[in-house]
Enzyme design. Structure first.
Site, mmCIF file in Angstrom:
data_model
loop_
_atom_site.group_PDB
_atom_site.id
_atom_site.type_symbol
_atom_site.label_atom_id
_atom_site.label_comp_id
_atom_site.label_asym_id
_atom_site.label_seq_id
_atom_site.Cartn_x
_atom_site.Cartn_y
_atom_site.Cartn_z
ATOM 1 N N THR A 153 13.036 -12.878 5.174
ATOM 2 C CA THR A 153 13.598 -11.669 5.763
ATOM 3 C C THR A 153 15.011 -11.885 6.309
ATOM 4 O OG1 THR A 153 13.315 -10.165 7.652
ATOM 5 C CG2 THR A 153 12.396 -12.345 7.913
ATOM 6 N N ASP A 154 15.751 -10.800 6.422
ATOM 7 C CA ASP A 154 17.089 -10.882 7.030
ATOM 8 C C ASP A 154 17.006 -11.105 8.548
ATOM 9 O OD1 ASP A 154 16.179 -8.360 7.801
ATOM 10 O OD2 ASP A 154 17.926 -7.251 7.060
ATOM 11 N N GLU A 155 15.801 -10.899 9.123
ATOM 12 C CA GLU A 155 15.687 -11.009 10.587
ATOM 13 C C GLU A 155 15.923 -12.439 11.086
ATOM 14 O OE1 GLU A 155 12.684 -8.806 12.534
ATOM 15 O OE2 GLU A 155 12.694 -7.209 11.062
ATOM 16 N N TYR A 162 8.178 -13.002 15.470
ATOM 17 C CA TYR A 162 8.085 -12.828 14.009
ATOM 18 C C TYR A 162 9.240 -13.529 13.301
ATOM 19 C CZ TYR A 162 8.903 -10.688 9.450
ATOM 20 O OH TYR A 162 9.181 -10.504 8.106
ATOM 21 N N LYS A 201 9.310 -16.803 10.758
ATOM 22 C CA LYS A 201 9.850 -16.767 9.386
ATOM 23 C C LYS A 201 10.996 -17.786 9.255
ATOM 24 C CE LYS A 201 8.869 -14.393 6.361
ATOM 25 N NZ LYS A 201 7.842 -14.490 5.281
HETATM 26 P P1 NAD Z 1 2.275 -6.860 4.801
HETATM 27 O O1 NAD Z 1 1.929 -7.081 6.220
HETATM 28 O O2 NAD Z 1 2.208 -5.475 4.237
HETATM 29 O O3 NAD Z 1 1.345 -7.778 3.869
HETATM 30 C C1 NAD Z 1 1.051 -9.111 4.163
HETATM 31 C C2 NAD Z 1 -0.124 -9.550 3.292
HETATM 32 O O4 NAD Z 1 -0.413 -10.928 3.611
HETATM 33 C C3 NAD Z 1 -1.402 -8.754 3.521
HETATM 34 O O5 NAD Z 1 -1.995 -8.413 2.287
HETATM 35 C C4 NAD Z 1 -2.286 -9.715 4.311
HETATM 36 O O6 NAD Z 1 -3.686 -9.513 4.070
HETATM 37 C C5 NAD Z 1 -1.814 -11.065 3.772
HETATM 38 N N1 NAD Z 1 -2.062 -12.147 4.729
HETATM 39 C C6 NAD Z 1 -1.750 -12.168 6.056
HETATM 40 N N2 NAD Z 1 -2.158 -13.317 6.620
HETATM 41 C C7 NAD Z 1 -2.714 -14.051 5.626
HETATM 42 C C8 NAD Z 1 -3.315 -15.340 5.580
HETATM 43 N N3 NAD Z 1 -3.414 -16.096 6.685
HETATM 44 N N4 NAD Z 1 -3.753 -15.811 4.393
HETATM 45 C C9 NAD Z 1 -3.665 -15.053 3.265
HETATM 46 N N5 NAD Z 1 -3.135 -13.810 3.265
HETATM 47 C C10 NAD Z 1 -2.674 -13.313 4.423
HETATM 48 O O7 NAD Z 1 3.712 -7.491 4.625
HETATM 49 P P2 NAD Z 1 4.946 -7.020 3.716
HETATM 50 O O8 NAD Z 1 5.740 -6.032 4.457
HETATM 51 O O9 NAD Z 1 4.435 -6.702 2.363
HETATM 52 O O10 NAD Z 1 5.775 -8.383 3.685
HETATM 53 C C11 NAD Z 1 5.509 -9.359 2.680
HETATM 54 C C12 NAD Z 1 6.451 -10.528 2.880
HETATM 55 O O11 NAD Z 1 7.787 -10.078 2.758
HETATM 56 C C13 NAD Z 1 6.349 -11.183 4.253
HETATM 57 O O12 NAD Z 1 6.493 -12.571 4.094
HETATM 58 C C14 NAD Z 1 7.517 -10.604 5.032
HETATM 59 O O13 NAD Z 1 7.973 -11.510 6.007
HETATM 60 C C15 NAD Z 1 8.539 -10.421 3.922
HETATM 61 N N6 NAD Z 1 9.519 -9.338 4.138
HETATM 62 C C16 NAD Z 1 9.102 -8.083 4.478
HETATM 63 C C17 NAD Z 1 10.054 -7.059 4.606
HETATM 64 C C18 NAD Z 1 9.648 -5.644 4.949
HETATM 65 O O14 NAD Z 1 10.523 -4.799 5.153
HETATM 66 N N7 NAD Z 1 8.379 -5.322 4.993
HETATM 67 C C19 NAD Z 1 11.407 -7.337 4.415
HETATM 68 C C20 NAD Z 1 11.790 -8.654 4.093
HETATM 69 C C21 NAD Z 1 10.822 -9.638 3.933
HETATM 70 O O1 TDX Z 2 7.587 3.310 16.287
HETATM 71 C C1 TDX Z 2 8.666 2.748 16.013
HETATM 72 N N1 TDX Z 2 9.819 3.222 16.553
HETATM 73 C C2 TDX Z 2 11.039 2.657 16.322
HETATM 74 O O2 TDX Z 2 12.061 3.119 16.830
HETATM 75 C C3 TDX Z 2 8.738 1.605 15.149
HETATM 76 C C4 TDX Z 2 7.489 1.035 14.535
HETATM 77 C C5 TDX Z 2 9.969 1.051 14.923
HETATM 78 N N2 TDX Z 2 11.083 1.543 15.503
HETATM 79 C C6 TDX Z 2 12.412 0.917 15.217
HETATM 80 C C7 TDX Z 2 12.428 -0.588 15.357
HETATM 81 C C8 TDX Z 2 13.410 -0.998 14.293
HETATM 82 O O3 TDX Z 2 14.737 -0.944 14.821
HETATM 83 O O4 TDX Z 2 12.686 1.178 13.850
HETATM 84 C C9 TDX Z 2 13.275 0.049 13.205
HETATM 85 C C10 TDX Z 2 12.385 -0.388 12.070
HETATM 86 O O5 TDX Z 2 11.207 -0.919 12.648
HETATM 87 P P1 TDX Z 2 10.028 -1.561 11.762
HETATM 88 O O6 TDX Z 2 9.617 -0.577 10.721
HETATM 89 O O7 TDX Z 2 9.007 -2.082 12.696
HETATM 90 O O8 TDX Z 2 10.802 -2.731 11.001
HETATM 91 P P2 TDX Z 2 11.645 -3.977 11.548
HETATM 92 O O9 TDX Z 2 11.257 -4.351 12.917
HETATM 93 O O10 TDX Z 2 13.108 -3.675 11.309
HETATM 94 O O11 TDX Z 2 11.156 -5.130 10.538
HETATM 95 C C11 TDX Z 2 10.939 -4.827 9.132
HETATM 96 O O12 TDX Z 2 11.999 -5.275 8.340
HETATM 97 C C12 TDX Z 2 12.184 -6.664 8.166
HETATM 98 C C13 TDX Z 2 9.634 -5.469 8.658
HETATM 99 O O13 TDX Z 2 8.567 -5.069 9.508
HETATM 100 C C14 TDX Z 2 9.726 -6.963 8.619
HETATM 101 O O14 TDX Z 2 8.531 -7.526 8.066
HETATM 102 C C15 TDX Z 2 10.889 -7.350 7.753
HETATM 103 O O15 TDX Z 2 11.058 -8.738 7.750
#
Ligand code: NAD
Ligand code: TDX
Length: 349
Positions: free
Chosen positions: A131-133, A157, A161
Site C-alpha cells: 500500500t501507499d500508506e 495497519y 504493511k
Molecule cells: P480485504 O480485507 O478485502 O481482504 C483480505 C483477505 O485476506 C480476505 O479474504 C481475508 O479473509 C484474507 N485474510 C485475512 N487474514 C488472513 C490470514 N491470516 N490468512 C489467510 N487469509 C487471510 O483486503 P483488500 O482491500 O482486498 O486488500 C488486499 C491487499 O491489498 C492487502 O494486502 C492490502 O494491504 C493491499 N492494499 C489494499 C488497498 C485498498 O485500497 N483496499 C490498497 C493498496 C493495497
Molecule cells: O467512515 C469513514 N469516514 C471517513 O471519513 C471511513 C471508513 C473513512 N473515512 C476517511 C478516512 C480516509 O481518509 O475516508 C478516507 C478513506 O478511508 P478508508 O476507506 O478507510 O481507506 P484508507 O484508510 O485510506 O485505507 C485504504 O487505502 C489504502 C485501505 O483500507 C487500505 O487497505 C489501503 O492500503
C-alpha cells in the site's frame, strides 16, 4: 503449467486478481488460499469456482506448520500475496491481529518459499501486494510518493504493511529470493467490504443513514478502480523486474468531503431522489486517530517501464461501482448482517 498461490483471494482486491488470472491464463493452476475472515467471501468468486484451473484452500497464513506443508505438497512456482488485515480503523482498535497476519503471516510465506525454491533453478516469484500508506502523510501539496520515498508509516495497519515490505526486501537481499513489491493507492469497486469509505456511504445512503465524514473531510486520497489494480498486478507479475518496487495509482486525488458529495449526486440520480437528498445525510464525526492528511502516488515508473495505465475515468468507475452495489443487494445484505452490526455500533455510536 505454472502453479500460482494467490493469498487473500476471497477478499476485495484478491477476488479481482484471481478472476483476471483464472480467465486469462488457462495454462496456469491458480490456488486461492484464504482464511475467510469477516472480509473474505467466496461469493466474490462464484463465477470462477467451477473453472478447471482454480482451487480454493481454506487456511491461515499465521499457521507456520500449515504453510510449510502446503508449499511442500503443492510446490508452487510463484506467490501473489494479498492476504492481510486491511482496515485502518480496525488496526486502531485491534493492532495485534494486524501484526500477526501482516507481519508474521508474510514471514511464514517467505520462509516457506525460501525453503521450497532454495535448490531449484526454476523461474519463481514472490509478489507482495502493498500500500501507499507505508510512506506516511504528505504535507507539501507539490509532493508525490515515488518508489524511493522513505517509509514513515503512521497507523498500526501501515506499520504492519511496512514491516512486511521490509521483510520481503530483506529476503531478497539476504537469500536472493526473487521478489517484487507494488504499493498501490486506495482501491474502489465491486466486492469491497462496506467498512471502507465508499461502500459504507453507498450502503448508508441506500438505507437513509448518516454518512460519517472524519474530521473536516479535508484528507486527500488517490483512487483507483480495483480492476485496473488487478491489471497492474498482472503486468508487474509478467513484466516487472525482480527486486524492484512499482507504485500504482490513478493520478486521481480527492478530498474525502468532495468524493462523498460526488457519490451523493450519483446516488440521488440512481435512486431517483431529488438532488441534495443524499448530501443531507453527511455528518462530520470525530477524526480517526493519527489520520494521515494526504496520500498521492506518482505511478510514472509502471506506466513508462511496463506500459500500464488506468483504463477508467473516475466518475465512470464510481457509477459502475454504485450500479454493482445497487444490483447486488443480496451480497450487501449478507455482509452487513450479523457481526457487521456489532462493528458498526462500536465504530460509529
Ligand atoms: P480485504 O480485507 O478485502 O481482504 C483480505 C483477505 O485476506 C480476505 O479474504 C481475508 O479473509 C484474507 N485474510 C485475512 N487474514 C488472513 C490470514 N491470516 N490468512 C489467510 N487469509 C487471510 O483486503 P483488500 O482491500 O482486498 O486488500 C488486499 C491487499 O491489498 C492487502 O494486502 C492490502 O494491504 C493491499 N492494499 C489494499 C488497498 C485498498 O485500497 N483496499 C490498497 C493498496 C493495497
Ligand atoms: O467512515 C469513514 N469516514 C471517513 O471519513 C471511513 C471508513 C473513512 N473515512 C476517511 C478516512 C480516509 O481518509 O475516508 C478516507 C478513506 O478511508 P478508508 O476507506 O478507510 O481507506 P484508507 O484508510 O485510506 O485505507 C485504504 O487505502 C489504502 C485501505 O483500507 C487500505 O487497505 C489501503 O492500503
Amino acid at each position: 503449467m505454472k502453479k500460482i498461490l494467490i493469498t487473500g483471494g476471497a477478499g476485495f482486491i484478491g477476488s479481482h486478481v484471481v478472476r483476471v488470472f483464472v480467465n486469462r491464463y488457462s495454462d496456469y493452476s491458480i490456488y486461492n488460499l484464504d482464511k475467510l475472515t469477516y472480509a473474505g467471501n467466496l461469493a466474490n468468486l462464484s463465477d470462477v469456482e467451477e473453472m478447471p484451473n482454480y482451487t480454493f484452500i481454506k487456511g491461515d497464513i499465521v499457521d507456520a506448520e500449515f504453510i510449510h506443508k502446503l508449499f511442500q505438497i503443492h510446490a508452487f512456482d510463484a506467490v501473489i500475496h494479498l492476504a492481510a488485515e486491511s482496515h485502518v480503523d480496525r488496526s486502531i482498535s485491534d493492532p495485534m491481529a494486524f501484526i500477526y497476519t501482516n507481519v508474521v503471516g508474510t514471514a511464514n510465506l517467505l520462509n516457506a518459499a525460501r525453503m521450497l525454491w532454495k535448490n531449484s533453478s526454476g523461474d519463481h516469484l514472490f509478489y507482495h501486494v502493498s500500500t501507499d500508506e507505508v510512506y506516511g502523510s504528505l504535507h507539501n501539496p507539490e509532493d508525490f510518493f515515488i518508489e524511493t520515498t522513505p517509509y514513515d508509516p503512521q497507523s498500526p495497519y501501515s506499520a504492519s504493511k511496512a514491516g512486511s515490505d521490509h521483510l520481503v526486501r530483506a529476503y531478497h537481499n539476504t537469500y536472493k529470493l526473487p521478489v517484487v513489491i507494488t504499493n498501490c493507492s486506495n482501491n474502489y469497486g465491486p466486492n469491497q467490504f462496506p467498512e471502507k469509505l465508499l461502500p459504507l456511504c453507498i450502503n448508508n445512503i441506500k438505507n437513509n443513514k448518516s454518512l460519517p465524514v472524519y474530521g473536516k473531510g479535508e484528507n486527500v486520497r488517490d483512487w483507483l478502480y480495483v480492476v485496473d489494480h488487478a491489471r497492474a498486478i498482472d503486468t508487474v507479475f509478467h513484466g516487472g523486474k525482480v527486486g524492484e518496487t512499482y507504485n500504482i495509482g490513478g493520478f486521481n486525488e480527492w478530498r474525502n468531503i468532495d468524493i462523498v458529495h460526488l457519490l451523493c449526486r450519483i446516488m440521488d440520480k440512481k435512486l431517483n431522489r431529488p438532488e441534495g437528498t443524499s448530501a443531507r445525510l453527511i455528518t462530520f464525526v470525530t477524526d480517526r486517530a493519527g489520520h494521515d492528511l494526504r496520500y498521492a502516488i506518482d505511478a510514472s515508473k509502471i506506466m513508462n517501464e511496463l506500459g500500464w495505465k488506468p483504463s477508467l475515468q473516475f466518475e465512470e468507475g464510481l457509477e459502475k461501482t454504485v450500479d454493482w452495489y445497487l444490483t447486488n443487494n443480496e451480497w450487501l445484505e449478507n455482509v452487513t448482517s450479523g457481526a457487521y452490526q456489532h462493528y458498526y455500533k462500536e465504530q460509529y455510536n
